[in-house]
Design a protein around this motif. Structure first.
Motif, PDB file in Angstrom:
ATOM      1  N   LEU A   1      21.501 -35.653   2.281  1.00 37.34           N
ATOM      2  CA  LEU A   1      20.772 -35.025   3.105  1.00 37.34           C
ATOM      3  C   LEU A   1      19.900 -35.913   3.905  1.00 37.34           C
ATOM      4  CD1 LEU A   1      19.001 -31.587   1.757  1.00 37.34           C
ATOM      5  CD2 LEU A   1      21.106 -31.912   3.535  1.00 37.34           C
ATOM      6  N   HIS A   2      19.908 -36.214   5.256  1.00 40.12           N
ATOM      7  CA  HIS A   2      19.197 -37.246   5.907  1.00 40.12           C
ATOM      8  C   HIS A   2      19.207 -38.527   5.342  1.00 40.12           C
ATOM      9  CE1 HIS A   2      16.492 -36.140   9.130  1.00 40.12           C
ATOM     10  NE2 HIS A   2      15.854 -35.272   8.509  1.00 40.12           N
ATOM     11  N   GLY A   3      20.369 -39.012   5.050  1.00 41.32           N
ATOM     12  CA  GLY A   3      20.710 -40.088   4.387  1.00 41.32           C
ATOM     13  C   GLY A   3      20.121 -40.429   2.868  1.00 41.32           C
ATOM     14  N   ALA A   4      19.757 -39.409   2.373  1.00 45.15           N
ATOM     15  CA  ALA A   4      19.269 -39.717   0.769  1.00 45.15           C
ATOM     16  C   ALA A   4      20.364 -38.734   0.102  1.00 45.15           C
ATOM     17  CB  ALA A   4      17.804 -39.135   0.594  1.00 45.15           C
ATOM     18  N   ARG A   5      20.723 -39.205  -1.117  1.00 46.40           N
ATOM     19  CA  ARG A   5      21.246 -38.589  -2.041  1.00 46.40           C
ATOM     20  C   ARG A   5      20.711 -37.356  -2.744  1.00 46.40           C
ATOM     21  NH1 ARG A   5      25.479 -40.559  -6.744  1.00 46.40           N
ATOM     22  NH2 ARG A   5      26.182 -38.542  -7.154  1.00 46.40           N
ATOM     23  N   VAL A   6      21.281 -36.188  -2.652  1.00 45.08           N
ATOM     24  CA  VAL A   6      20.631 -35.038  -3.197  1.00 45.08           C
ATOM     25  C   VAL A   6      20.729 -35.063  -4.682  1.00 45.08           C
ATOM     26  CG1 VAL A   6      20.602 -32.399  -3.177  1.00 45.08           C
ATOM     27  CG2 VAL A   6      20.816 -33.718  -0.994  1.00 45.08           C
ATOM     28  N   THR A   7      19.814 -35.056  -5.728  1.00 46.76           N
ATOM     29  CA  THR A   7      19.996 -34.892  -6.931  1.00 46.76           C
ATOM     30  C   THR A   7      19.109 -33.781  -7.638  1.00 46.76           C
ATOM     31  OG1 THR A   7      18.318 -36.534  -7.238  1.00 46.76           O
ATOM     32  CG2 THR A   7      20.857 -37.265  -7.416  1.00 46.76           C
ATOM     33  N   SER A   8      17.986 -33.374  -6.698  1.00 49.35           N
ATOM     34  CA  SER A   8      17.254 -32.511  -7.326  1.00 49.35           C
ATOM     35  C   SER A   8      16.801 -31.502  -6.144  1.00 49.35           C
ATOM     36  CB  SER A   8      16.025 -32.905  -7.889  1.00 49.35           C
ATOM     37  OG  SER A   8      15.309 -33.923  -7.170  1.00 49.35           O
ATOM     38  N   PRO A   9      16.126 -30.267  -6.175  1.00 45.48           N
ATOM     39  CA  PRO A   9      15.482 -29.590  -4.988  1.00 45.48           C
ATOM     40  C   PRO A   9      14.662 -30.413  -4.224  1.00 45.48           C
ATOM     41  CG  PRO A   9      15.606 -28.308  -7.034  1.00 45.48           C
ATOM     42  CD  PRO A   9      15.985 -29.760  -7.413  1.00 45.48           C
ATOM     43  N   ARG A  10      14.658 -30.189  -3.053  1.00 42.25           N
ATOM     44  CA  ARG A  10      13.568 -30.922  -2.046  1.00 42.25           C
ATOM     45  C   ARG A  10      13.116 -29.798  -1.300  1.00 42.25           C
ATOM     46  NH1 ARG A  10      16.194 -35.409  -0.092  1.00 42.25           N
ATOM     47  NH2 ARG A  10      16.709 -35.558  -2.309  1.00 42.25           N
ATOM     48  N   SER A  11      11.911 -29.881  -0.766  1.00 42.86           N
ATOM     49  CA  SER A  11      11.172 -28.834  -0.069  1.00 42.86           C
ATOM     50  C   SER A  11      11.497 -28.803   1.575  1.00 42.86           C
ATOM     51  CB  SER A  11       9.783 -29.334  -0.254  1.00 42.86           C
ATOM     52  OG  SER A  11       9.216 -30.548   0.159  1.00 42.86           O
ATOM     53  N   THR A  12      12.466 -29.653   1.863  1.00 42.29           N
ATOM     54  CA  THR A  12      13.019 -29.781   3.113  1.00 42.29           C
ATOM     55  C   THR A  12      14.022 -28.802   3.364  1.00 42.29           C
ATOM     56  OG1 THR A  12      14.397 -31.648   2.690  1.00 42.29           O
ATOM     57  CG2 THR A  12      12.038 -32.126   3.807  1.00 42.29           C
ATOM     58  N   VAL A  13      14.175 -27.879   2.474  1.00 46.49           N
ATOM     59  CA  VAL A  13      15.395 -26.805   2.394  1.00 46.49           C
ATOM     60  C   VAL A  13      14.713 -25.746   2.783  1.00 46.49           C
ATOM     61  CG1 VAL A  13      17.336 -26.051   1.297  1.00 46.49           C
ATOM     62  CG2 VAL A  13      17.162 -28.489   1.405  1.00 46.49           C
ATOM     63  N   GLY A  14      15.466 -24.600   3.445  1.00 47.57           N
ATOM     64  CA  GLY A  14      14.964 -23.202   3.547  1.00 47.57           C
ATOM     65  C   GLY A  14      16.268 -22.255   3.293  1.00 47.57           C
ATOM     66  N   MET A  15      15.962 -21.303   2.438  1.00 51.87           N
ATOM     67  CA  MET A  15      17.152 -20.580   1.889  1.00 51.87           C
ATOM     68  C   MET A  15      17.080 -19.087   2.409  1.00 51.87           C
ATOM     69  SD  MET A  15      18.440 -22.035  -1.778  1.00 51.87           S
ATOM     70  CE  MET A  15      20.143 -21.669  -1.533  1.00 51.87           C
ATOM     71  N   ALA A  16      17.992 -18.479   2.706  1.00 52.82           N
ATOM     72  CA  ALA A  16      17.972 -16.777   2.865  1.00 52.82           C
ATOM     73  C   ALA A  16      19.348 -16.431   2.299  1.00 52.82           C
ATOM     74  CB  ALA A  16      17.671 -16.386   4.336  1.00 52.82           C
ATOM     75  N   PHE A  17      19.167 -15.474   1.603  1.00 49.17           N
ATOM     76  CA  PHE A  17      20.425 -14.722   0.924  1.00 49.17           C
ATOM     77  C   PHE A  17      20.700 -13.471   1.454  1.00 49.17           C
ATOM     78  CE2 PHE A  17      17.987 -17.181  -2.097  1.00 49.17           C
ATOM     79  CZ  PHE A  17      18.936 -18.247  -2.525  1.00 49.17           C
ATOM     80  N   GLN A  18      21.927 -12.868   1.117  1.00 50.25           N
ATOM     81  CA  GLN A  18      22.315 -11.558   1.320  1.00 50.25           C
ATOM     82  C   GLN A  18      20.943 -10.462   0.912  1.00 50.25           C
ATOM     83  OE1 GLN A  18      26.089 -10.255   0.125  1.00 50.25           O
ATOM     84  NE2 GLN A  18      25.772  -8.160   0.931  1.00 50.25           N
ATOM     85  N   ASN A  19      20.590 -10.682  -0.302  1.00 46.07           N
ATOM     86  CA  ASN A  19      19.448 -10.003  -0.695  1.00 46.07           C
ATOM     87  C   ASN A  19      18.196 -10.785  -0.092  1.00 46.07           C
ATOM     88  OD1 ASN A  19      17.264  -8.756  -2.091  1.00 46.07           O
ATOM     89  ND2 ASN A  19      18.481  -8.818  -4.127  1.00 46.07           N
ATOM     90  N   PRO A  20      17.289  -9.934   0.366  1.00 50.16           N
ATOM     91  CA  PRO A  20      16.084 -10.695   1.074  1.00 50.16           C
ATOM     92  C   PRO A  20      15.084 -11.176   0.072  1.00 50.16           C
ATOM     93  CG  PRO A  20      16.207  -8.092   1.661  1.00 50.16           C
ATOM     94  CD  PRO A  20      17.502  -8.356   1.133  1.00 50.16           C
TER      95      PRO A  20
END
Lengths: 252, 262
Positions: free
Chosen positions: B69-88
């Motif tokens: 992500l953004h030129g950095a390897r993802v190894t743990s959660p990062r706060s630059t991500v937003g998520m939404a699921f089928q269940n709100p």
């Protein structure tokens, strides 16, 4: 409001009337079954004792219950978050809960001879922590993974997830269990008060009624216990409304 | 090791451990999304699409391959991500406003409480939930709850938005409403998005590229660039180009399901 107070009050009055009628119709003497009209003189005669012993019973029940809440929540958390601990502890807890507490009373009484307060609190605690531990563990272990993911994906710690989501989400189950535990704790307190010599509290008052063949007094104690139980139950209901009122759906 | 792609999934292979041995779900999967892009991922049921979202979010690590992500390897959660699921998954004990604010209580921010509220109100207004800030989630319809869930996913200005079938449980009309809301959001709140969906019309309406995954273990089977002229409206879905795209995608899904030969 009239409905909320009036209906339960009317139910109690009807119950007392039916009780009175039952005793009157069968012509039962006092020693077989006292009727409500026999109880008022008993209450009045021993009013001071009722206040003092009632307080003894109440505070020890509340302390025992408080201990049950703390230990129950901690056990529930351990079992809720770790499957290994859940599988390890459930059989132990169920086994412990299956032991009739009346048999534990003499053991505890001997173990801490003379420490009547501690003994009583311990029995009240032992009899009432189980529903709390189970409900908290179920509440935590059935937390949908999406709830966790929402916070985890932001980098939240497990502690943050517990405070922000797991704990509040478990509150309705917790209060449901607490309502059961309240009445159980009273049973525990009274077991010790009745069985232990030199006991204090309403249980001891019941015991002295038994010794003196004062049957109205014995029934009056039972009624006082019921009243205390109801009072504490509604305290829990009040706390539930305050802290978990959101779980109540509006009536349609 | 940075590239143009903001999300870069390189040769990811993953298998779950089950009682009856490893269950491979992803096999040498490659997906990349450039900054500001919006990629829809479609594929047969159970082909590992949700695993993909969890990998991008850093909620799990792949057995093999890398997620960048953004030129950095993802190894743990990062706060630059937003998520939404089928269940709100809104928190029933919080108001709608406090639900939207939730991520701002987690990620490091210098915003004051007032500023957080203002930010949440701004987003809620954008999705048409003005006036519902103090309501409880249980007082809202399914579509409204999902709108609030989208606001929560965006409130901390993530640069990656991961949507895992967010409209799957909604009725057709509400779903189309929300598609348009998504375009409105994207215009005001730029993000790079990955959308998991089972709805081919949804995929071409929202995304600028549709990736078809093969059956399990999933690998990239087909890529379809999506281009419509001008701002997208539902009318675009009834044009010959749309029909052609849907046809191609439907055919690819049938291949992925193993119902027809490639």
């Amino acid at each position: 409001m009239i409905r909320k107070i009036g209906v339960p009050l009317a139910a109690i009055v009807i119950f007392l009337i039916l009780w009175e009628l039952l005793v009157w119709a069968n012509g039962w003497p006092n020693y077989k079954m006292a009727s409500p009209s026999d109880l008022w003189p008993a209450f009045w005669q021993y009013r001071e004792l009722f206040l003092i012993q009632g307080w003894e019973t109440l505070w020890r029940t509340v302390v025992g219950l408080g201990l049950a809440v703390i230990v129950g929540i901690l056990l529930g958390m351990v079992m809720g978050f770790s499957r290994t601990m859940r599988e390890a502890l459930y059989p132990l807890l169920v086994g412990f809960n299956a032991i009739p507490k009346a048999t534990v009373v003499p053991i505890i009484a001997l173990m801490f001879v003379g420490q009547h307060d501690l003994n009583t609190i311990l029995i009240a605690f032992m009899i009432s922590f189980f529903p709390i531990a189970v409900s908290v563990s179920i509440g935590l272990s059935t937390l949908e993974p999406e709830y966790r993911d929402i916070l985890r994906s932001l980098g939240a710690s497990n502690l943050t997830i517990f405070w922000k989501i797991a704990l509040p989400k478990t509150l309705p189950e917790f209060f449901g269990a607490l309502k059961v535990s309240v009445t159980l704790a009273f049973i525990g307190t009274n077991l010790m008060e009745i069985v232990s010599p030199h006991g204090r509290g309403l249980g001891a008052l019941f015991d002295s009624g038994k010794t003196n063949a004062d049957f109205p007094l014995m029934f009056a104690v039972l009624l006082a216990l019921a009243a205390l139980g109801i009072a504490l139950y509604y305290v829990v209901v009040f706390l539930e409304r305050t802290f978990a009122g959101w779980a109540e759906r509006p009536e349609h | 090791m940075s590239s143009e792609a903001l999300i870069d999934i390189k040769g990811v292979t993953h298998a779950y451990k089950t009682k009856s041995g490893p269950l491979p779900v992803l096999d040498d999967l490659n997906v990349s999304v450039k900054e500001g892009g919006f990629v829809a991922v479609v594929g047969p049921s159970g082909c590992g699409k949700s695993t993909l979202t969890r990998l991008i979010a850093g909620l799990m690590k792949p057995n093999e391959g890398e997620v960048w992500l953004h030129g950095a390897r993802v190894t743990s959660p990062r706060s630059t991500v937003g998520m939404a699921f089928q269940n709100p998954v809104l928190l029933e004990w919080r108001s709608i406003l406090d639900n939207v604010i939730l991520p701002l209580e987690i990620v490091p921010t210098k915003l004051s409480r007032k500023e957080k509220e203002a930010r949440a109100e701004e987003l809620l207004a954008l999705v048409g939930l003005e006036g519902f800030e103090s309501k409880r989630p249980s007082e809202l319809s399914g579509g409204m709850r999902q709108r609030a869930s989208l606001c929560r996913a965006l409130v901390h200005k993530p640069d990656v938005l991961i949507l895992d079938e967010p409209f799957g449980a909604l009725d057709a009309f509400t779903r189309e409403d929300l598609w348009q809301t998504m375009h409105a959001l994207k215009a005001k709140e730029p993000f790079t998005g990955v959308l998991i969906t089972h709805d081919l019309r949804e995929s071409i309406f929202l995304a600028d590229e549709v990736v078809v995954l093969s059956g399990r273990p999933a690998t990239t089977q087909y890529r379809l660039p999506v281009a419509f002229e001008g701002a997208r409206t539902i009318d675009h879905l009834y044009t010959p180009e749309a029909a052609e795209m849907l046809n191609v995608l439907r055919h690819q899904i049938e291949i992925a399901q193993g119902r027809v030969a490639a």
